[in-house]
Design an enzyme around this catalytic site. Structure first.
Site, PDB file in Angstrom:
ATOM      1  N   LYS A 191       0.834  -1.197   0.000  1.00  0.00           N
ATOM      2  CA  LYS A 191       0.000   0.000   0.000  1.00  0.00           C
ATOM      3  C   LYS A 191       0.875   1.255   0.000  1.00  0.00           C
ATOM      4  O   LYS A 191       1.558   1.549   0.959  1.00  0.00           O
ATOM      5  CB  LYS A 191      -0.913   0.058   1.236  1.00  0.00           C
ATOM      6  CG  LYS A 191      -1.989   1.123   1.031  1.00  0.00           C
ATOM      7  CD  LYS A 191      -2.623   1.606   2.306  1.00  0.00           C
ATOM      8  CE  LYS A 191      -1.832   2.673   2.994  1.00  0.00           C
ATOM      9  NZ  LYS A 191      -1.729   3.955   2.255  1.00  0.00           N
ATOM     10  N   GLY A 243       6.878   4.673   8.311  1.00  0.00           N
ATOM     11  CA  GLY A 243       6.016   5.829   8.496  1.00  0.00           C
ATOM     12  C   GLY A 243       6.195   6.404   9.884  1.00  0.00           C
ATOM     13  O   GLY A 243       7.270   6.286  10.477  1.00  0.00           O
ATOM     14  N   SER A 244       5.129   7.005  10.396  1.00  0.00           N
ATOM     15  CA  SER A 244       5.246   7.711  11.677  1.00  0.00           C
ATOM     16  C   SER A 244       5.314   6.732  12.849  1.00  0.00           C
ATOM     17  O   SER A 244       4.796   5.612  12.785  1.00  0.00           O
ATOM     18  CB  SER A 244       4.052   8.646  11.854  1.00  0.00           C
ATOM     19  OG  SER A 244       2.860   7.893  11.897  1.00  0.00           O
ATOM     20  N   THR A 245       5.926   7.181  13.920  1.00  0.00           N
ATOM     21  CA  THR A 245       6.005   6.371  15.134  1.00  0.00           C
ATOM     22  C   THR A 245       4.601   6.101  15.686  1.00  0.00           C
ATOM     23  O   THR A 245       4.322   5.006  16.180  1.00  0.00           O
ATOM     24  CB  THR A 245       6.907   7.076  16.167  1.00  0.00           C
ATOM     25  OG1 THR A 245       8.228   7.153  15.608  1.00  0.00           O
ATOM     26  CG2 THR A 245       6.985   6.317  17.478  1.00  0.00           C
ATOM     27  N   GLY A 248       3.155   3.324  13.770  1.00  0.00           N
ATOM     28  CA  GLY A 248       3.931   2.134  14.128  1.00  0.00           C
ATOM     29  C   GLY A 248       3.422   1.512  15.419  1.00  0.00           C
ATOM     30  O   GLY A 248       3.301   0.290  15.539  1.00  0.00           O
ATOM     31  N   GLU A 265       9.964   0.766  10.407  1.00  0.00           N
ATOM     32  CA  GLU A 265      10.935   1.844  10.214  1.00  0.00           C
ATOM     33  C   GLU A 265      10.205   3.132  10.523  1.00  0.00           C
ATOM     34  O   GLU A 265       9.355   3.554   9.742  1.00  0.00           O
ATOM     35  CB  GLU A 265      11.411   1.884   8.753  1.00  0.00           C
ATOM     36  CG  GLU A 265      12.068   0.633   8.261  1.00  0.00           C
ATOM     37  CD  GLU A 265      13.528   0.543   8.688  1.00  0.00           C
ATOM     38  OE1 GLU A 265      14.075   1.541   9.181  1.00  0.00           O
ATOM     39  OE2 GLU A 265      14.094  -0.548   8.524  1.00  0.00           O
ATOM     40  N   CYS A 299      13.407  10.486   7.120  1.00  0.00           N
ATOM     41  CA  CYS A 299      13.375   9.981   8.495  1.00  0.00           C
ATOM     42  C   CYS A 299      14.735  10.091   9.166  1.00  0.00           C
ATOM     43  O   CYS A 299      14.819  10.263  10.377  1.00  0.00           O
ATOM     44  CB  CYS A 299      12.863   8.549   8.532  1.00  0.00           C
ATOM     45  SG  CYS A 299      13.636   7.508   7.305  1.00  0.00           S
ATOM     46  N   GLU A 396       9.985  15.075  15.791  1.00  0.00           N
ATOM     47  CA  GLU A 396      10.272  15.008  14.354  1.00  0.00           C
ATOM     48  C   GLU A 396       9.398  16.022  13.623  1.00  0.00           C
ATOM     49  O   GLU A 396       8.176  15.988  13.738  1.00  0.00           O
ATOM     50  CB  GLU A 396       9.984  13.595  13.827  1.00  0.00           C
ATOM     51  CG  GLU A 396      10.316  13.456  12.355  1.00  0.00           C
ATOM     52  CD  GLU A 396      10.164  12.022  11.841  1.00  0.00           C
ATOM     53  OE1 GLU A 396       9.092  11.436  12.019  1.00  0.00           O
ATOM     54  OE2 GLU A 396      11.138  11.514  11.245  1.00  0.00           O
TER      55      GLU A 396
HETATM   56  P1  NAI Z   1       1.661   7.994   8.504  1.00  0.00           P
HETATM   57  O1  NAI Z   1       2.460   7.139   9.395  1.00  0.00           O
HETATM   58  O2  NAI Z   1       0.242   8.258   8.847  1.00  0.00           O
HETATM   59  O3  NAI Z   1       1.685   7.395   7.024  1.00  0.00           O
HETATM   60  C1  NAI Z   1       2.581   6.425   6.546  1.00  0.00           C
HETATM   61  C2  NAI Z   1       1.809   5.313   5.839  1.00  0.00           C
HETATM   62  O4  NAI Z   1       0.991   4.627   6.778  1.00  0.00           O
HETATM   63  C3  NAI Z   1       0.863   5.790   4.746  1.00  0.00           C
HETATM   64  O5  NAI Z   1       0.869   4.848   3.699  1.00  0.00           O
HETATM   65  C4  NAI Z   1      -0.479   5.793   5.452  1.00  0.00           C
HETATM   66  O6  NAI Z   1      -1.578   5.669   4.596  1.00  0.00           O
HETATM   67  C5  NAI Z   1      -0.357   4.563   6.334  1.00  0.00           C
HETATM   68  N1  NAI Z   1      -1.234   4.552   7.512  1.00  0.00           N
HETATM   69  C6  NAI Z   1      -1.769   5.599   8.178  1.00  0.00           C
HETATM   70  N2  NAI Z   1      -2.505   5.169   9.221  1.00  0.00           N
HETATM   71  C7  NAI Z   1      -2.429   3.819   9.216  1.00  0.00           C
HETATM   72  C8  NAI Z   1      -2.968   2.790  10.045  1.00  0.00           C
HETATM   73  N3  NAI Z   1      -3.714   3.069  11.107  1.00  0.00           N
HETATM   74  N4  NAI Z   1      -2.683   1.499   9.764  1.00  0.00           N
HETATM   75  C9  NAI Z   1      -1.894   1.189   8.710  1.00  0.00           C
HETATM   76  N5  NAI Z   1      -1.370   2.120   7.883  1.00  0.00           N
HETATM   77  C10 NAI Z   1      -1.623   3.422   8.129  1.00  0.00           C
HETATM   78  O7  NAI Z   1       2.424   9.365   8.360  1.00  0.00           O
HETATM   79  P2  NAI Z   1       1.812  10.791   7.894  1.00  0.00           P
HETATM   80  O8  NAI Z   1       0.570  11.113   8.636  1.00  0.00           O
HETATM   81  O9  NAI Z   1       1.743  10.775   6.431  1.00  0.00           O
HETATM   82  O10 NAI Z   1       2.958  11.763   8.409  1.00  0.00           O
HETATM   83  C11 NAI Z   1       2.930  12.225   9.744  1.00  0.00           C
HETATM   84  C12 NAI Z   1       4.302  12.305  10.311  1.00  0.00           C
HETATM   85  O11 NAI Z   1       4.884  11.016  10.332  1.00  0.00           O
HETATM   86  C13 NAI Z   1       5.276  13.141   9.537  1.00  0.00           C
HETATM   87  O12 NAI Z   1       5.178  14.472   9.882  1.00  0.00           O
HETATM   88  C14 NAI Z   1       6.582  12.546   9.932  1.00  0.00           C
HETATM   89  O13 NAI Z   1       7.024  13.108  11.126  1.00  0.00           O
HETATM   90  C15 NAI Z   1       6.275  11.102  10.155  1.00  0.00           C
HETATM   91  N6  NAI Z   1       6.653  10.252   9.012  1.00  0.00           N
HETATM   92  C16 NAI Z   1       7.807   9.576   9.089  1.00  0.00           C
HETATM   93  C17 NAI Z   1       8.230   8.817   8.034  1.00  0.00           C
HETATM   94  C18 NAI Z   1       9.499   8.084   8.094  1.00  0.00           C
HETATM   95  O14 NAI Z   1      10.004   7.652   7.066  1.00  0.00           O
HETATM   96  N7  NAI Z   1      10.068   7.876   9.237  1.00  0.00           N
HETATM   97  C19 NAI Z   1       7.470   8.732   6.788  1.00  0.00           C
HETATM   98  C20 NAI Z   1       6.212   9.448   6.822  1.00  0.00           C
HETATM   99  C21 NAI Z   1       5.863  10.181   7.903  1.00  0.00           C
END
Ligand code: NAI
Ligand code: MG
Length: 485
Positions: A191, A243-245, A248, A265, A299, A396
């Site tokens: 996804k 994605g976000s902590t 996670g 990650e 990240c 972050e």
């Molecule tokens: P997010 O963690 O919500 O999104 C990352 C992925 O997870 C996307 O594909 C999203 O659709 C999916 N996702 C969202 N909620 C989910 C759930 N409950 N179950 C399974 N999958 C889910 O991150 P977002 O809201 O886009 O960004 C927010 C903050 O997260 C950013 O400001 C940043 O600080 C951090 N982030 C960190 C990343 C990294 O590589 N470490 C990457 C993206 C965001």
């Protein structure tokens, strides 16, 4: 030699697949890629993907619900039988072919990545897309060598991997996830992130064009609810998430008590440490690359800068001078250094942190930039007079915002650098090898760069400690989460 059989290293016959009619085009609407075909989502819902630099709509993307995810998982399960039984060298050939076809279509991928996500074309062209191909090449090489990689342990694939990726390196994260999974004989339901689905869908077209058997990789688009449906599906054997902590943690709770394996990650708040004996001009370039690369949507971004007190004044002066020369604007312009912020929501998050930085007493510097009227923009920003307790030094931000602190001794900076819930990466700039060794062994970070920053290679493992997650991607370590013994 197009269309002709071409001998590659005497190993196998490579005949380029006929060019897809869709090359170079963004379709007005994309379905879900399930069992080798694009199909409409069960509920018929679509959402727009926009160009964050112009706010123009690029395409409509299918929103998968639990029923669609179920279809994708079943397709992956069905394909697992024959894919896992295929000889390892045959699996490797598919991965080599995917790698080559990414190279052949690199220009198209780079353009779409930049249009859909806002990153400078120079970065998509020179970093994201070549590295995505490199990951497929690298894991193609492991496919038939797993018995050597894990001697006397008979590695077997796990089954169906559910993979959820973020929007900061869309195609590259897809490659990080898909390549090791397939090399080890697993099948995949991936996804992509909701703001950047297009290159994953282009990759789906490439999978069709290269003859990858249907169901080996399925791509379901949608937002958090789609991701949650994937995480909670009973037919998934392994979850890989970047994605976000916060998300996670939700995933960890959701799979607790199940037999699902996971790698996470997550976020970071890396320390980039500059000692007085470093080559200052080189370090300044490293600081800029560390935090302004990909608009700071990284990240492992070097978002906490620690400068030794004696050179603080010089480093800040040179840094301000340097960021005045960064070009912010049209991501499609080859000279652009800082592109568009990926989404309105992310821009609001960054602006919230910039406000907090000022309110809590740090001193802001932003060069004056001519920003476009439309789109989402944030100039390269730095804060001085920052202390450990400031929000901008703890959380972050995921944007082009640097928090600068000072230190006097090695012991002090190690303590300060480790004083964070995260542990993904760090950087050290010094002339002394002994200092590098001391810091790399004491910094609690998965990756530590010395006299460089943000360098990636498929050969080297990447991953975090503490709230930055667990499990490694890249290198031999990156296969481990996809095998069982
Ligand atoms: P997010 O963690 O919500 O999104 C990352 C992925 O997870 C996307 O594909 C999203 O659709 C999916 N996702 C969202 N909620 C989910 C759930 N409950 N179950 C399974 N999958 C889910 O991150 P977002 O809201 O886009 O960004 C927010 C903050 O997260 C950013 O400001 C940043 O600080 C951090 N982030 C960190 C990343 C990294 O590589 N470490 C990457 C993206 C965001
Ligand atoms: Mg987009």
């Amino acid at each position: 030699m197009a269309g002709k059989e071409k001998k590659e290293s005497g190993l196998w016959e490579y005949s380029p697949a006929p060019e897809s009619a869709s090359i170079g085009k963004i379709a007005p609407k994309y379905g879900l890629f399930i069992d080798g075909k694009f199909i409409a989502p069960a509920k018929g819902r679509y959402f727009p993907s926009i160009n964050p630099a112009t706010e123009a709509k690029l395409s409509m993307i299918a929103e998968a619900d639990a029923a669609d995810v179920d279809k994708a998982v079943k397709a992956a399960r069905k394909a697992f039988g024959s894919w896992s039984r295929l000889s390892a060298s045959e699996r490797g050939k598919y991965l080599y072919r995917i790698a080559r076809m990414i190279q052949e279509r690199a220009r198209e991928f780079a353009v779409i990545e930049t249009l859909d996500g806002g990153k400078p074309i120079r970065e998509s062209r020179d970093i994201d897309i070549p590295l995505a191909a490199a990951h497929f090449f690298y894991y193609a090489g492991w496919a038939d060598k797993l018995e050597y990689a894990f001697p006397n342990r008979k590695p077997k694939p796990i089954g169906v991997a559910g993979q959820i990726i973020p929007w900061n390196f869309p195609l590259l994260m897809a490659a990080w996830k898909i390549a090791p999974a397939l090399a080890a004989g697993n099948t995949v339901v991936l996804k992509p992130a909701e703001t950047t689905s297009l290159t994953a869908l282009k990759l789906a077209e490439l999978f069709s064009d290269c003859g990858l058997p249907p169901g080996v990789v399925n791509i379901v688009t949608g937002a958090g609810a789609t991701g949650a449906a994937l995480v909670n599906h009973k037919g998934i054997d392994k979850i890989a998430f970047t994605g976000s902590t916060d998300v996670g943690k939700i995933i960890q709770k959701a799979i607790a008590g199940t037999t699902k394996k996971s790698t996470l990650e997550l976020g970071g708040k890396a320390a980039n440490i500059i000692f007085e004996d470093a080559t200052i001009d080189q370090a300044v370039e490293g600081i800029v690359n560390g935090i302004y690369f990909n608009q700071g949507h990284v990240c492992c971004a070097g978002s906490r800068l620690f400068v030794q007190e004696s050179i603080h004044e010089e480093v800040v002066r040179k840094l301000k001078h340097r960021i005045k020369s960064l070009r912010v604007g049209d991501p499609m312009d080859k000279n652009t250094d800082v592109g568009a912020i990926n989404s309105k929501a992310q821009l609001e998050t960054i602006q919230k942190y910039v406000r907090l930085g000022k309110e809590e007493g740090a001193e802001i510097f932003q060069p004056s930039c001519n920003l476009p009227d439309k789109g989402f923009w944030c100039p390269p920003t730095l804060f001085t007079n920052v202390s450990q307790s400031h929000t901008i030094a703890r959380e972050e931000i995921f944007g082009p915002v640097l928090a600068i602190q000072t230190f006097r001794t090695e012991a002090e900076v190690i303590a300060k650098a480790n004083n964070t819930p995260f542990g993904l990466s760090a950087g050290v700039w010094t002339d002394k090898g002994s200092k590098i060794f001391n810091l790399t062994s004491k910094l609690r970070a998965g990756v530590v760069w010395a006299n460089t920053y943000n360098k990636f290679d498929p050969v080297s493992p990447f991953g975090g400690y503490k709230e930055s997650g667990f499990g490694r991607e890249g290198g031999l370590h990156g296969i481990l989460p996809y095998v069982q013994f």
